[in-house]
Structure formats: C-alpha cells, structure tokens
Design a protein around this motif. Structure first.
Motif, PDB file in Angstrom:
ATOM      1  N   ALA A  76      -2.866  20.608  14.091  1.00  0.00           N
ATOM      2  CA  ALA A  76      -1.786  20.149  12.987  1.00  0.00           C
ATOM      3  C   ALA A  76      -2.155  19.337  12.034  1.00  0.00           C
ATOM      4  CB  ALA A  76      -0.622  19.806  13.975  1.00  0.00           C
ATOM      5  N   SER A  77      -1.270  19.032  11.270  1.00  0.00           N
ATOM      6  CA  SER A  77      -1.679  18.249  10.113  1.00  0.00           C
ATOM      7  C   SER A  77      -2.104  16.803  10.437  1.00  0.00           C
ATOM      8  CB  SER A  77      -0.411  17.784   9.095  1.00  0.00           C
ATOM      9  OG  SER A  77       0.723  17.342   9.706  1.00  0.00           O
ATOM     10  N   GLY A  78      -1.682  16.412  11.586  1.00  0.00           N
ATOM     11  CA  GLY A  78      -2.361  15.092  12.002  1.00  0.00           C
ATOM     12  C   GLY A  78      -2.515  15.028  13.363  1.00  0.00           C
ATOM     13  N   ALA A  79      -3.251  16.175  13.842  1.00  0.00           N
ATOM     14  CA  ALA A  79      -3.708  16.244  15.324  1.00  0.00           C
ATOM     15  C   ALA A  79      -4.612  17.327  15.535  1.00  0.00           C
ATOM     16  CB  ALA A  79      -2.342  16.524  16.286  1.00  0.00           C
ATOM     17  N   THR A  80      -5.755  16.832  16.054  1.00  0.00           N
ATOM     18  CA  THR A  80      -6.718  17.998  16.335  1.00  0.00           C
ATOM     19  C   THR A  80      -6.512  18.955  17.326  1.00  0.00           C
ATOM     20  OG1 THR A  80      -8.425  16.053  16.224  1.00  0.00           O
ATOM     21  CG2 THR A  80      -9.332  17.921  17.017  1.00  0.00           C
ATOM     22  N   GLY A  81      -7.033  19.943  17.185  1.00  0.00           N
ATOM     23  CA  GLY A  81      -6.439  21.334  18.114  1.00  0.00           C
ATOM     24  C   GLY A  81      -7.847  21.413  19.001  1.00  0.00           C
ATOM     25  N   SER A  82      -7.649  21.657  20.143  1.00  0.00           N
ATOM     26  CA  SER A  82      -8.561  22.105  21.305  1.00  0.00           C
ATOM     27  C   SER A  82      -8.241  22.882  22.224  1.00  0.00           C
ATOM     28  CB  SER A  82      -9.377  20.553  21.900  1.00  0.00           C
ATOM     29  OG  SER A  82      -8.464  20.012  22.545  1.00  0.00           O
ATOM     30  N   LEU A  83      -9.313  23.601  22.931  1.00  0.00           N
ATOM     31  CA  LEU A  83      -9.156  24.517  24.112  1.00  0.00           C
ATOM     32  C   LEU A  83     -10.368  24.320  24.934  1.00  0.00           C
ATOM     33  CD1 LEU A  83      -8.574  28.308  23.783  1.00  0.00           C
ATOM     34  CD2 LEU A  83     -10.345  27.313  25.049  1.00  0.00           C
ATOM     35  N   VAL A  84      -9.956  23.931  26.194  1.00  0.00           N
ATOM     36  CA  VAL A  84     -10.829  23.819  27.427  1.00  0.00           C
ATOM     37  C   VAL A  84     -10.793  25.067  28.229  1.00  0.00           C
ATOM     38  CG1 VAL A  84     -11.832  22.338  29.045  1.00  0.00           C
ATOM     39  CG2 VAL A  84     -10.611  21.301  27.174  1.00  0.00           C
ATOM     40  N   THR A  85     -11.929  25.551  28.762  1.00  0.00           N
ATOM     41  CA  THR A  85     -11.782  26.705  29.814  1.00  0.00           C
ATOM     42  C   THR A  85     -12.182  26.269  31.257  1.00  0.00           C
ATOM     43  OG1 THR A  85     -14.267  27.129  29.581  1.00  0.00           O
ATOM     44  CG2 THR A  85     -13.292  28.142  28.080  1.00  0.00           C
ATOM     45  N   ASP A  86     -11.888  26.896  32.007  1.00  0.00           N
ATOM     46  CA  ASP A  86     -12.221  26.656  33.389  1.00  0.00           C
ATOM     47  C   ASP A  86     -13.625  26.580  33.465  1.00  0.00           C
ATOM     48  OD1 ASP A  86     -11.985  26.179  36.209  1.00  0.00           O
ATOM     49  OD2 ASP A  86     -10.469  27.627  36.460  1.00  0.00           O
ATOM     50  N   VAL A  87     -14.140  26.044  34.538  1.00  0.00           N
ATOM     51  CA  VAL A  87     -15.745  26.034  34.776  1.00  0.00           C
ATOM     52  C   VAL A  87     -16.411  27.631  34.922  1.00  0.00           C
ATOM     53  CG1 VAL A  87     -17.557  25.962  36.803  1.00  0.00           C
ATOM     54  CG2 VAL A  87     -15.807  24.416  36.417  1.00  0.00           C
ATOM     55  N   ILE A  88     -17.325  27.739  34.114  1.00  0.00           N
ATOM     56  CA  ILE A  88     -18.073  29.106  34.063  1.00  0.00           C
ATOM     57  C   ILE A  88     -18.999  29.272  34.938  1.00  0.00           C
ATOM     58  CG2 ILE A  88     -19.147  30.432  32.280  1.00  0.00           C
ATOM     59  CD1 ILE A  88     -18.068  28.766  30.048  1.00  0.00           C
TER      60      ILE A  88
END
Length: 239
Positions: A76-88
């Motif tokens: 967003a305009s003032g926040a970092t976006g992130s995605l974390v997966t399960d253990v691979i």
C-alpha cells in the motif's frame, strides 16, 4: 488420560507434518475475482482478513496483499506487501521459483523486490508501469536456489513503498546442474489478452476455467482463460 493425550499430540504432529508444500506448485490466482487493476481507483480488497479469508492453502502469511482481478497486488502507499509460503518439501538439488510481475509507477515507489528462500535473499528489479495493469505488461522472472531443509519462500516489496503486481506463481525442483545457486531470467510475457482476444495463442488451445475448449471463440472472449501451448499452461485475463 495419558493415552488420549498422546494420541492428540501425535495427531497434531501428523497434521503439521503434512502441511508442507509438495512440489510442483502452480498458482494462477484465478480465485482472485473480486478486484480490478483497471485504474488507480479500482477496488482491490485486501486478502487474508476477516471479510476475505486467505484462499491459498500453500500460503501461511499475507501482509498487505490485495485481489487485483486474476492477479495479486503487493503493498500500500505506506506499507510493504509480503507473502510467506508454508515449508517447501524438496527432494532434488534446486528449487525453481517463477512468476510474472510488474511494478507500479506510483510516487516514490522503489523498483526492487525481494525473493527469499530459506537463508538466501535475491533482489530483483521490476519495471514500473501505469494503469491499467494488464497481463501483457507483466514480465517473467525465474530464480533458482540451492535447496534447504525446512525452508519457506517469501516474496516482498523492497521498501516501505514498493507496490507491484504478481501472477502465475510456480515452484518446482530440479537436479543439480550448472545453474545451481542463483539464476535470474527476466523476459516479457508473450501471451496476453486484450479487446476480447488472446494474442500469442495461435499454436495453442484456449479453455475456460472449467475446461471447456473455446479456441474458436477467440476474438469474442471476456474473463479468465487457460491457454495451453507446447505443453505449457498459462492463465490469461481478457477484458
């Protein structure tokens, strides 16, 4: 009582052990059909909230990730976006991460994005574009890591303001070869949809999400489709 407690603990341990991602994994984000990336004012609901629960069984944490209509938007305009997966769960020597992505030319947005697998972080650079964000604008990235036991994958913006769009995520594995370590490949996506037509699919077949062959209707399409060309599958949105 001890026997019951032991059984419960054993069952929980089994459930968590089975939660690991078994490769290959492929996600086309077709389930993201509530948002749009047509304009800066388009509705893009945040995923992973009480009103929009996380629909991805393979992802454990979504932070400032939004439904952008057949793709997802990070940040967003003032926040970092992130995605974390399960253990691979990996049985071969290398883990291959591929996806299509593009940055947004917002004010002060940085172009760097971080791909982290286990203890290794690779920084890629996305090209900034203006709205509308369409599939033909996305670029293809490929990053190869040496495998690690118990590792997860994190995809995130490279700064507090680093908004970008992502589609067609895949995680595969391969045996060790000369590219083990890190290999980054960036290329423009060559199959895309616009004006009711899927371009670049002349030598392939076009299907609806439910599997109906609509190749002969190319030119009169509207929605999300699956294109199969030379054994490869790609999801394409047509407006």
């Amino acid at each position: 009582m001890r026997k019951i407690t032991f059984l419960v603990v054993a069952l929980c341990a089994t459930m968590f052990a089975n939660a690991a991602i078994t490769l290959p994994l492929s996600e086309d984000f077709a389930v993201c059909d509530k948002g749009s990336a047509t304009t800066t004012g388009s509705n893009m609901p945040e995923i992973g909230t009480a009103t929009y629960p996380n629909p991805f069984a393979w992802a454990t944490t979504l932070t400032k990730v939004y439904d952008a209509g057949g793709m997802i938007k990070f940040g967003a305009s003032g926040a970092t976006g992130s995605l974390v997966t399960d253990v691979i769960s990996v049985t071969k020597d290398s883990v291959v991460i591929e996806f299509d992505a593009i940055g947004w030319s917002g004010t002060s947005d940085v172009n760097s994005k971080k791909i982290t697998y286990g203890a290794t972080t690779i920084t890629i650079q996305t090209t900034p574009v203006e709205f509308p964000v369409t599939p033909e604008k996305l670029e293809h990235f490929k990053v190869v890591f040496a495998k690690e036991e118990g590792a997860t994958l994190t995809i995130a913006g490279g700064g507090v303001k680093s908004r970008f769009f992502l589609d067609n995520l895949s995680i595969t594995e391969k045996d060790k070869d000369s590219s083990v370590g890190v290999e980054i490949v960036k290329s423009a996506a060559n199959v895309y949809g616009a004006n009711g037509t899927i371009y670049g699919a002349e030598n392939g077949r076009i299907y609806t999400i439910t599997g109906m062959d609509v190749t002969e209707q190319n030119g009169r399409l509207n929605g999300v489709y699956v294109v199969k060309i030379n054994g490869k599958v790609q999801k394409v949105m047509v407006r």
